[in-house]
Design a protein around this motif. Structure first.
Motif, PDB file in Angstrom:
ATOM      1  N   LEU A   1       5.928 -40.341  25.486  1.00 32.88           N
ATOM      2  CA  LEU A   1       5.067 -40.624  26.621  1.00 32.88           C
ATOM      3  C   LEU A   1       5.928 -41.289  27.678  1.00 32.88           C
ATOM      4  N   LEU A   2       5.671 -41.002  28.948  1.00 32.81           N
ATOM      5  CA  LEU A   2       6.578 -41.444  30.010  1.00 32.81           C
ATOM      6  C   LEU A   2       5.833 -42.135  31.137  1.00 32.81           C
ATOM      7  N   PHE A   3       6.458 -43.203  31.648  1.00 31.76           N
ATOM      8  CA  PHE A   3       6.081 -43.820  32.918  1.00 31.76           C
ATOM      9  C   PHE A   3       7.340 -43.941  33.764  1.00 31.76           C
ATOM     10  N   VAL A   4       7.231 -43.640  35.062  1.00 30.01           N
ATOM     11  CA  VAL A   4       8.358 -43.794  35.991  1.00 30.01           C
ATOM     12  C   VAL A   4       7.880 -44.574  37.205  1.00 30.01           C
ATOM     13  N   GLY A   5       8.628 -45.582  37.600  1.00 35.27           N
ATOM     14  CA  GLY A   5       8.290 -46.319  38.818  1.00 35.27           C
ATOM     15  C   GLY A   5       8.787 -47.743  38.751  1.00 35.27           C
ATOM     16  N   ARG A   6       8.689 -48.425  39.871  1.00 34.70           N
ATOM     17  CA  ARG A   6       9.033 -49.842  39.902  1.00 34.70           C
ATOM     18  C   ARG A   6       8.100 -50.590  38.960  1.00 34.70           C
ATOM     19  N   ILE A   7       8.651 -51.441  38.129  1.00 32.88           N
ATOM     20  CA  ILE A   7       7.858 -52.120  37.102  1.00 32.88           C
ATOM     21  C   ILE A   7       7.369 -53.461  37.639  1.00 32.88           C
ATOM     22  N   ASP A   8       6.059 -53.546  37.871  1.00 34.07           N
ATOM     23  CA  ASP A   8       5.463 -54.803  38.310  1.00 34.07           C
ATOM     24  C   ASP A   8       4.041 -54.900  37.764  1.00 34.07           C
ATOM     25  N   LYS A   9       3.380 -55.996  38.058  1.00 27.61           N
ATOM     26  CA  LYS A   9       2.077 -56.261  37.445  1.00 27.61           C
ATOM     27  C   LYS A   9       1.028 -55.215  37.791  1.00 27.61           C
ATOM     28  N   LYS A  10       1.066 -54.698  39.005  1.00 30.18           N
ATOM     29  CA  LYS A  10       0.000 -53.761  39.376  1.00 30.18           C
ATOM     30  C   LYS A  10       0.142 -52.418  38.649  1.00 30.18           C
ATOM     31  N   LYS A  11       1.286 -52.181  38.041  1.00 28.55           N
ATOM     32  CA  LYS A  11       1.448 -50.953  37.254  1.00 28.55           C
ATOM     33  C   LYS A  11       0.725 -51.047  35.910  1.00 28.55           C
ATOM     34  N   ASN A  12       0.358 -52.266  35.489  1.00 24.14           N
ATOM     35  CA  ASN A  12      -0.542 -52.419  34.337  1.00 24.14           C
ATOM     36  C   ASN A  12       0.093 -51.904  33.035  1.00 24.14           C
ATOM     37  N   LEU A  13       1.396 -52.071  32.905  1.00 29.72           N
ATOM     38  CA  LEU A  13       2.097 -51.479  31.762  1.00 29.72           C
ATOM     39  C   LEU A  13       1.778 -52.129  30.414  1.00 29.72           C
ATOM     40  N   PRO A  14       1.423 -53.410  30.335  1.00 32.70           N
ATOM     41  CA  PRO A  14       1.007 -53.937  29.024  1.00 32.70           C
ATOM     42  C   PRO A  14      -0.141 -53.149  28.395  1.00 32.70           C
ATOM     43  N   VAL A  15      -1.047 -52.622  29.220  1.00 30.38           N
ATOM     44  CA  VAL A  15      -2.135 -51.795  28.689  1.00 30.38           C
ATOM     45  C   VAL A  15      -1.582 -50.519  28.057  1.00 30.38           C
ATOM     46  N   LEU A  16      -0.564 -49.946  28.667  1.00 31.42           N
ATOM     47  CA  LEU A  16       0.068 -48.751  28.095  1.00 31.42           C
ATOM     48  C   LEU A  16       0.739 -49.075  26.763  1.00 31.42           C
ATOM     49  N   VAL A  17       1.421 -50.211  26.682  1.00 26.57           N
ATOM     50  CA  VAL A  17       2.068 -50.600  25.421  1.00 26.57           C
ATOM     51  C   VAL A  17       1.018 -50.815  24.330  1.00 26.57           C
ATOM     52  N   LYS A  18      -0.083 -51.462  24.665  1.00 22.82           N
ATOM     53  CA  LYS A  18      -1.147 -51.704  23.677  1.00 22.82           C
ATOM     54  C   LYS A  18      -1.769 -50.388  23.216  1.00 22.82           C
ATOM     55  N   ALA A  19      -1.945 -49.449  24.132  1.00 20.27           N
ATOM     56  CA  ALA A  19      -2.476 -48.138  23.755  1.00 20.27           C
ATOM     57  C   ALA A  19      -1.496 -47.397  22.850  1.00 20.27           C
ATOM     58  N   PHE A  20      -0.212 -47.527  23.159  1.00 19.56           N
ATOM     59  CA  PHE A  20       0.815 -46.906  22.320  1.00 19.56           C
ATOM     60  C   PHE A  20       0.753 -47.472  20.901  1.00 19.56           C
ATOM     61  N   ASP A  21       0.575 -48.778  20.780  1.00 17.72           N
ATOM     62  CA  ASP A  21       0.430 -49.409  19.457  1.00 17.72           C
ATOM     63  C   ASP A  21      -0.726 -48.794  18.665  1.00 17.72           C
ATOM     64  N   MET A  22      -1.789 -48.418  19.356  1.00 17.00           N
ATOM     65  CA  MET A  22      -2.980 -47.894  18.686  1.00 17.00           C
ATOM     66  C   MET A  22      -2.781 -46.483  18.141  1.00 17.00           C
ATOM     67  N   ILE A  23      -1.829 -45.733  18.732  1.00 19.22           N
ATOM     68  CA  ILE A  23      -1.667 -44.340  18.286  1.00 19.22           C
ATOM     69  C   ILE A  23      -0.343 -44.109  17.552  1.00 19.22           C
ATOM     70  N   ALA A  24       0.542 -45.106  17.564  1.00 20.47           N
ATOM     71  CA  ALA A  24       1.901 -44.894  17.048  1.00 20.47           C
ATOM     72  C   ALA A  24       1.920 -44.595  15.547  1.00 20.47           C
ATOM     73  N   ASP A  25       1.018 -45.189  14.776  1.00 18.56           N
ATOM     74  CA  ASP A  25       0.955 -44.896  13.338  1.00 18.56           C
ATOM     75  C   ASP A  25       0.578 -43.433  13.071  1.00 18.56           C
ATOM     76  N   GLU A  26      -0.313 -42.921  13.905  1.00 14.76           N
ATOM     77  CA  GLU A  26      -0.785 -41.543  13.722  1.00 14.76           C
ATOM     78  C   GLU A  26       0.279 -40.519  14.115  1.00 14.76           C
ATOM     79  N   TYR A  27       1.174 -40.912  15.026  1.00 16.44           N
ATOM     80  CA  TYR A  27       2.223 -40.012  15.522  1.00 16.44           C
ATOM     81  C   TYR A  27       3.572 -40.706  15.356  1.00 16.44           C
ATOM     82  N   PRO A  28       4.121 -40.695  14.135  1.00 20.96           N
ATOM     83  CA  PRO A  28       5.300 -41.518  13.824  1.00 20.96           C
ATOM     84  C   PRO A  28       6.581 -41.122  14.553  1.00 20.96           C
ATOM     85  N   GLU A  29       6.613 -39.954  15.162  1.00 18.58           N
ATOM     86  CA  GLU A  29       7.824 -39.537  15.860  1.00 18.58           C
ATOM     87  C   GLU A  29       7.794 -39.857  17.351  1.00 18.58           C
ATOM     88  N   ILE A  30       6.619 -40.161  17.897  1.00 21.20           N
ATOM     89  CA  ILE A  30       6.504 -40.289  19.350  1.00 21.20           C
ATOM     90  C   ILE A  30       7.074 -41.622  19.829  1.00 21.20           C
TER      91      ILE A  30
END
Length: 378
Positions: free
Chosen positions: A198-227
């Motif tokens: 899964l990919l995100f590209v851009g300047r990394i700052d608070k309005k990009k809301n990336l912690p939510v993406l990391v938390k979502a990744f945690d929720m699916i990472a067990d189901e998709y062990p290679e991603i």
């Protein structure tokens, strides 16, 4: 007519969204036949580079040396406006010089600092607040990049809507196309990416809301062990000022059970961007605020399905039905969208097809042409 363009942003060696906008609009206008009837002066502190110095004979470099690191726009460019003002001044980056001609046009890319001041540094909020109020007070013509942004400027600053013109951003359709397998493999190897990602590209700052993406990744990472999760971008802007949100993101990554599968690439070489986008299993834009949101369109042009926050300009720009959308504060909704996409080849094919069609609607030549028409009409 002589049209002056503030080109210092376009001339920066390290570019993010605003700088690329300025570069593409300038280069696009050079190719327009109707531009031949005007004289263009490109104002710059440093010698023009990256193609800006070349072009038709009616395009001139106007170098304005200024040894100090700061205040080139407010001091040196202002002095040039006193000495030899153009018929129209175009500033593609939200700050008018202290002295400017009556016929001045400035691009405001977003007013997120007003809507979400907590995600910016205090000095950034103060600076942009002053400059935006100044633009509205002086009744300059305003270009902005989405109908959403126009509504925000009118609502938050009381600007005259008749003086605001929407010119959407564009895509470079020669670069952003689906890439061949060998190029995708080459770029993945260069950045140490071993599996689907899964990919995100851009300047990394608070309005990009990336912690939510990391938390979502945690929720699916067990189901998709290679991603893997790949975040490409810097924690600072082109001026070197650090962005907000670095510690929040790094803390969430440290606490993730799958931190070893999360990659922070830093600044991405522009030459590698199409292949990195093209090879992704999905592109995710979790931002709480975007004035436009170009990276998901670039991903769609490369044949990669997008998942976007249902916030700010993103539904307008991407278009409902052309991507999956989720509530930006809900990582569980994002995780479900990722699951749905990874589990369904049919959904993926549908989104790829719709994304390619939507991306074709955005072109830098159209942006340049609409900008020039607005400059000419004053």
């Amino acid at each position: 007519m002589r049209i002056g363009i503030e080109a210092s942003r376009a001339n920066r060696p390290v570019k993010t969204g605003v700088e690329w906008y300025a570069w593409h609009v300038i280069q696009g206008m050079k190719e327009l036949p109707e531009a031949a009837r005007h004289e263009f002066w490109l104002y710059t502190n440093d010698p023009l580079k990256n193609g800006l110095a070349t072009g038709p004979s009616n395009w001139k470099e106007r170098r304005l040396p200024w040894p100090p690191k700061y205040l080139w726009t407010q001091a040196r460019l202002s002095w040039e406006m006193v000495r030899r003002a153009p018929g129209v001044l175009f500033v593609p980056a939200h700050v008018l010089p202290a002295v400017s001609p009556k016929k001045s046009v400035v691009t405001i890319h977003d007013v997120g600092f007003k809507r979400f001041p907590e995600v910016y540094k205090k000095i950034q909020v103060a600076y942009h607040e002053i400059t935006t109020r100044d633009i509205v007070r002086r009744r300059a013509r305003i270009i902005t990049v989405s109908e959403f942004c126009k509504r925000e400027i009118v609502e938050l600053y009381g600007a005259d809507p008749e003086k605001i013109f929407v010119t959407p951003l564009g895509l470079d359709h020669e670069r952003f196309v689906p890439q061949v397998a060998s190029r995708k493999s080459q770029v993945a190897e260069k950045y140490g990416i071993k599996g689907p990602y899964l990919l995100f590209v851009g300047r990394i700052d608070k309005k990009k809301n990336l912690p939510v993406l990391v938390k979502a990744f945690d929720m699916i990472a067990d189901e998709y062990p290679e991603i893997e999760l790949v975040l490409a971008g810097t924690f600072s802007g082109p001026s070197g000022l650090a962005t907000t949100g670095a510690e929040d993101l790094k803390r969430v990554i440290r606490h993730s059970k799958f931190a070893a599968r999360i990659k922070l690439l830093g600044y991405l070489d522009e030459a590698d961007k199409p292949a990195l986008l093209s090879a992704a299993a999905a592109y995710v834009q979790p931002s709480i605020y975007e004035g436009f949101g170009l990276p998901p369109l670039e991903a769609m042009a490369c044949g990669t399905p997008a998942i976007c926050a249902n916030a700010a300009s993103l539904p307008e720009v991407i278009g409902k039905g052309n991507a999956l959308f989720f509530a930006p504060k809900h990582p569980d909704e994002l995780a479900e969208a990722i699951r749905n996409l990874l589990a369904s080849d049919e959904l993926r094919r549908e989104l790829v097809e719709k994304g390619l069609a939507r991306a074709k609607e955005y072109d830098w030549r159209r942006t340049a042409a609409e900008t020039l028409r607005m400059l000419e009409s004053w």
